[in-house]
Design a protein around this motif. Structure first.
Motif, PDB file in Angstrom:
ATOM      1  N   GLY A  85      93.714 -15.755  54.359  1.00 22.75           N
ATOM      2  CA  GLY A  85      94.200 -14.512  54.975  1.00 22.75           C
ATOM      3  C   GLY A  85      94.642 -13.473  53.964  1.00 22.75           C
ATOM      4  N   LEU A  86      94.871 -13.924  52.709  1.00 19.00           N
ATOM      5  CA  LEU A  86      95.363 -13.017  51.669  1.00 19.00           C
ATOM      6  C   LEU A  86      94.431 -13.088  50.467  1.00 19.00           C
ATOM      7  CD1 LEU A  86      99.161 -14.093  51.641  1.00 19.00           C
ATOM      8  CD2 LEU A  86      98.124 -12.207  52.938  1.00 19.00           C
ATOM      9  N   ASP A  87      94.353 -11.991  49.711  1.00 25.84           N
ATOM     10  CA  ASP A  87      93.587 -11.994  48.474  1.00 25.84           C
ATOM     11  C   ASP A  87      94.573 -12.357  47.351  1.00 25.84           C
ATOM     12  OD1 ASP A  87      92.271 -11.494  46.150  1.00 25.84           O
ATOM     13  OD2 ASP A  87      91.626  -9.447  46.675  1.00 25.84           O
ATOM     14  N   LEU A  88      94.492 -13.585  46.871  1.00 24.48           N
ATOM     15  CA  LEU A  88      95.484 -14.044  45.888  1.00 24.48           C
ATOM     16  C   LEU A  88      95.184 -13.530  44.474  1.00 24.48           C
ATOM     17  CD1 LEU A  88      96.369 -17.672  47.100  1.00 24.48           C
ATOM     18  CD2 LEU A  88      97.376 -15.481  47.745  1.00 24.48           C
ATOM     19  N   ASP A  89      94.183 -12.658  44.336  1.00 29.46           N
ATOM     20  CA  ASP A  89      93.995 -11.954  43.063  1.00 29.46           C
ATOM     21  C   ASP A  89      94.775 -10.637  43.057  1.00 29.46           C
ATOM     22  OD1 ASP A  89      92.347 -13.890  41.986  1.00 29.46           O
ATOM     23  OD2 ASP A  89      90.571 -13.042  42.980  1.00 29.46           O
ATOM     24  N   GLN A  90      95.318 -10.273  44.212  1.00 28.31           N
ATOM     25  CA  GLN A  90      96.119  -9.049  44.339  1.00 28.31           C
ATOM     26  C   GLN A  90      97.583  -9.440  44.566  1.00 28.31           C
ATOM     27  OE1 GLN A  90      94.934  -5.923  43.934  1.00 28.31           O
ATOM     28  NE2 GLN A  90      92.986  -6.915  43.431  1.00 28.31           N
ATOM     29  N   PRO A  91      98.543  -8.560  44.190  1.00 26.92           N
ATOM     30  CA  PRO A  91      99.967  -8.921  44.338  1.00 26.92           C
ATOM     31  C   PRO A  91     100.350  -9.329  45.765  1.00 26.92           C
ATOM     32  CG  PRO A  91      99.727  -6.953  43.018  1.00 26.92           C
ATOM     33  CD  PRO A  91      98.354  -7.258  43.545  1.00 26.92           C
ATOM     34  N   VAL A  92     101.243 -10.303  45.809  1.00 28.21           N
ATOM     35  CA  VAL A  92     101.731 -10.857  47.084  1.00 28.21           C
ATOM     36  C   VAL A  92     103.257 -10.909  47.002  1.00 28.21           C
ATOM     37  CG1 VAL A  92     101.776 -12.921  48.562  1.00 28.21           C
ATOM     38  CG2 VAL A  92      99.679 -12.345  47.317  1.00 28.21           C
ATOM     39  N   ALA A  93     103.944 -10.624  48.098  1.00 24.93           N
ATOM     40  CA  ALA A  93     105.392 -10.863  48.159  1.00 24.93           C
ATOM     41  C   ALA A  93     105.621 -12.212  48.818  1.00 24.93           C
ATOM     42  CB  ALA A  93     106.090  -9.760  48.947  1.00 24.93           C
ATOM     43  N   ILE A  94     106.210 -13.143  48.052  1.00 23.79           N
ATOM     44  CA  ILE A  94     106.555 -14.460  48.603  1.00 23.79           C
ATOM     45  C   ILE A  94     107.964 -14.351  49.174  1.00 23.79           C
ATOM     46  CG2 ILE A  94     107.016 -16.876  48.008  1.00 23.79           C
ATOM     47  CD1 ILE A  94     105.005 -16.413  45.648  1.00 23.79           C
ATOM     48  N   MET A  95     108.133 -14.727  50.438  1.00 23.74           N
ATOM     49  CA  MET A  95     109.432 -14.625  51.109  1.00 23.74           C
ATOM     50  C   MET A  95     109.941 -16.031  51.406  1.00 23.74           C
ATOM     51  SD  MET A  95     109.239 -11.242  51.674  1.00 23.74           S
ATOM     52  CE  MET A  95     110.630 -11.035  52.739  1.00 23.74           C
ATOM     53  N   LEU A  96     111.120 -16.364  50.870  1.00 23.69           N
ATOM     54  CA  LEU A  96     111.746 -17.669  51.134  1.00 23.69           C
ATOM     55  C   LEU A  96     113.149 -17.379  51.676  1.00 23.69           C
ATOM     56  CD1 LEU A  96     110.655 -19.474  47.839  1.00 23.69           C
ATOM     57  CD2 LEU A  96     109.711 -19.878  50.116  1.00 23.69           C
ATOM     58  N   MET A  97     113.225 -17.171  52.969  1.00 24.88           N
ATOM     59  CA  MET A  97     114.471 -16.694  53.573  1.00 24.88           C
ATOM     60  C   MET A  97     115.100 -17.806  54.395  1.00 24.88           C
ATOM     61  SD  MET A  97     114.049 -13.566  52.531  1.00 24.88           S
ATOM     62  CE  MET A  97     114.873 -12.337  53.470  1.00 24.88           C
ATOM     63  N   GLY A  98     116.216 -18.314  53.912  1.00 25.76           N
ATOM     64  CA  GLY A  98     116.932 -19.359  54.650  1.00 25.76           C
ATOM     65  C   GLY A  98     116.201 -20.671  54.689  1.00 25.76           C
ATOM     66  N   ILE A  99     115.380 -20.944  53.694  1.00 29.24           N
ATOM     67  CA  ILE A  99     114.588 -22.185  53.736  1.00 29.24           C
ATOM     68  C   ILE A  99     114.848 -23.099  52.537  1.00 29.24           C
ATOM     69  CG2 ILE A  99     112.522 -21.091  52.729  1.00 29.24           C
ATOM     70  CD1 ILE A  99     110.841 -23.029  54.438  1.00 29.24           C
ATOM     71  N   LEU A 100     115.176 -22.547  51.363  1.00 30.08           N
ATOM     72  CA  LEU A 100     115.302 -23.429  50.189  1.00 30.08           C
ATOM     73  C   LEU A 100     116.440 -24.437  50.353  1.00 30.08           C
ATOM     74  CD1 LEU A 100     114.532 -21.070  47.185  1.00 30.08           C
ATOM     75  CD2 LEU A 100     113.171 -23.026  47.957  1.00 30.08           C
ATOM     76  N   GLY A 101     117.462 -24.098  51.149  1.00 30.71           N
ATOM     77  CA  GLY A 101     118.556 -25.041  51.413  1.00 30.71           C
ATOM     78  C   GLY A 101     118.074 -26.295  52.133  1.00 30.71           C
ATOM     79  N   HIS A 102     116.906 -26.212  52.757  1.00 29.52           N
ATOM     80  CA  HIS A 102     116.359 -27.397  53.428  1.00 29.52           C
ATOM     81  C   HIS A 102     115.716 -28.353  52.428  1.00 29.52           C
ATOM     82  CE1 HIS A 102     117.345 -26.149  57.430  1.00 29.52           C
ATOM     83  NE2 HIS A 102     116.668 -25.023  57.331  1.00 29.52           N
ATOM     84  N   ILE A 103     115.602 -27.938  51.178  1.00 28.54           N
ATOM     85  CA  ILE A 103     115.100 -28.831  50.115  1.00 28.54           C
ATOM     86  C   ILE A 103     116.338 -29.235  49.312  1.00 28.54           C
ATOM     87  CG2 ILE A 103     113.525 -29.054  48.143  1.00 28.54           C
ATOM     88  CD1 ILE A 103     112.024 -28.366  50.738  1.00 28.54           C
ATOM     89  N   ALA A 104     116.765 -30.483  49.498  1.00 26.13           N
ATOM     90  CA  ALA A 104     118.058 -30.906  48.944  1.00 26.13           C
ATOM     91  C   ALA A 104     118.045 -30.964  47.418  1.00 26.13           C
ATOM     92  CB  ALA A 104     118.424 -32.281  49.504  1.00 26.13           C
ATOM     93  N   ASP A 105     116.948 -31.428  46.874  1.00 23.99           N
ATOM     94  CA  ASP A 105     116.906 -31.690  45.440  1.00 23.99           C
ATOM     95  C   ASP A 105     116.607 -30.391  44.668  1.00 23.99           C
ATOM     96  OD1 ASP A 105     116.633 -33.934  43.319  1.00 23.99           O
ATOM     97  OD2 ASP A 105     114.908 -32.621  42.980  1.00 23.99           O
ATOM     98  N   ASP A 106     117.487 -30.064  43.710  1.00 20.35           N
ATOM     99  CA  ASP A 106     117.333 -28.825  42.937  1.00 20.35           C
ATOM    100  C   ASP A 106     116.005 -28.756  42.197  1.00 20.35           C
ATOM    101  OD1 ASP A 106     119.666 -27.602  43.596  1.00 20.35           O
ATOM    102  OD2 ASP A 106     120.697 -28.023  41.705  1.00 20.35           O
ATOM    103  N   ASP A 107     115.635 -29.886  41.566  1.00 22.92           N
ATOM    104  CA  ASP A 107     114.405 -29.876  40.770  1.00 22.92           C
ATOM    105  C   ASP A 107     113.181 -29.680  41.671  1.00 22.92           C
ATOM    106  OD1 ASP A 107     115.917 -30.264  38.557  1.00 22.92           O
ATOM    107  OD2 ASP A 107     115.561 -32.432  38.418  1.00 22.92           O
ATOM    108  N   GLU A 108     113.211 -30.339  42.835  1.00 24.63           N
ATOM    109  CA  GLU A 108     112.077 -30.182  43.758  1.00 24.63           C
ATOM    110  C   GLU A 108     111.996 -28.720  44.232  1.00 24.63           C
ATOM    111  OE1 GLU A 108     112.170 -32.466  47.429  1.00 24.63           O
ATOM    112  OE2 GLU A 108     110.066 -31.960  47.849  1.00 24.63           O
ATOM    113  N   ALA A 109     113.163 -28.146  44.604  1.00 25.19           N
ATOM    114  CA  ALA A 109     113.169 -26.751  45.077  1.00 25.19           C
ATOM    115  C   ALA A 109     112.633 -25.830  43.972  1.00 25.19           C
ATOM    116  CB  ALA A 109     114.577 -26.348  45.495  1.00 25.19           C
TER     117      ALA A 109
END
Ligand SMILES: C[S@@+](CC[C@H](N)C(=O)[O-])C[C@H]1O[C@@H](n2cnc3c(N)ncnc32)[C@H](O)[C@@H]1O
Length: 269
Positions: A150-174
């Motif tokens: 759905g996206l052209d990954l050769d062109q800039p993309v905004a990655i949005m991680l809103m209220g989700i990284l807290g669901h990954i408990a391990d710092d290194d994994e996140a």
């Protein structure tokens, strides 16, 4: 992938016996897409941490200001919004396409109820496109592979991680998930994060209640730890701050009050 041109596929059964993060968040935001189990834990948390409603609203307001900035000043036309949540006011595609109708958005979530509501998310301006991907943040390579439809990954993309990284408990994994996502997009792309911080006794108690019953568990981090997710990208002013302090609407009431969250927008050099 569910996209604006294909019918919504079968979705797995929705579990109404276990409180789920997307539905509890929807309850605090005043939505109707939640069940008694979600409201029960939502109310328990409200008692321990009444500011959660203000927190949820201020987080959504940050999302809208960040997307306006990205589609406006930053000139971004592609968004990868992971951990979308249930449709509400000012979804990413609505804000982005108000600024630039040609914006393309891929939403990602792994909760079957979000998939069931995907139709409301995949409306699009005729010039742009939106799509929905049922996938897990823990597999960023799969997300990037499928998002490339759905996206052209050769062109800039905004990655949005809103209220989700807290669901990954391990710092290194996140951290390795964030790194893999940023590695998968070109220079000039953006990383936007907002996540809960361990900055008051009330919010720490709220997380304890959450983790007793809700799914998936949520792990608060310090603002400094959240800021480190931006290592390797250039933080846009004012840096990593509490959401009401990021590009606030002009107000005569002085500086906005902080909430227990840390957010920022960074540009990949
Ligand atoms: C607190 S809600 C935030 C919703 C929205 N981003 C916002 O800021 O209003 C977190 C969302 O992340 C989703 N989520 C949690 N863990 C996930 C994972 N491992 N993979 C994909 N989505 C996940 C949940 O289903 C939920 O919709």
């Amino acid at each position: 992938m569910v996209d604006s041109s294909s019918p919504l596929g079968q979705h797995p059964e929705i579990n109404t016996a276990v409180p789920q993060t997307a539905r509890i968040w929807n309850y605090w935001l005043g939505g109707k897409d939640n069940f008694p189990v979600d409201r029960q834990v939502g109310d328990q948390i409200l008692q321990a941490f009444p500011a959660i409603v203000e927190n949820a609203r201020a987080s959504r307001a940050f999302l809208a200001r960040a997307v306006e900035y990205l589609a406006g000043q930053a000139g971004i036309r592609q968004f990868l919004d992971i951990g979308t949540g249930l449709p509400t006011a000012n979804n990413t595609h609505e804000v982005a396409q108000r600024v630039a109708p040609e914006c393309r958005i891929v939403y990602v979530d792994n909760d079957p109820i979000v998939l069931a509501h995907a139709r409301a998310l995949i409306t699009s301006s005729p010039e742009g496109a939106t799509a929905y991907l049922d996938a897990d943040l823990r597999d960023p390579e799969n997300i990037l592979r499928q998002a490339a439809r759905g996206l052209d990954l050769d062109q800039p993309v905004a990655i949005m991680l809103m209220g989700i990284l807290g669901h990954i408990a391990d710092d290194d994994e996140a951290q390795s998930i964030v790194d893999a996502l940023v590695d998968g997009v070109p220079s000039g792309s953006y990383l936007t994060i907002n996540d809960g911080t361990d900055t008051s006794e009330e919010v720490v108690e709220a997380a304890r209640i959450w983790n007793q019953s809700a799914n998936p568990t949520y792990h608060l981090r310090s603002p400094e730890r959240i800021a480190r997710f931006f290592d390797g990208v250039e933080l846009v002013e004012p840096g990593a701050v509490s959401p009401p302090r990021w590009h606030p609407e002009p107000s005569s009431a002085g500086p906005p009050a902080e909430i227990d969250s840390c957010c920022g927008v960074g540009r990949k050099p």
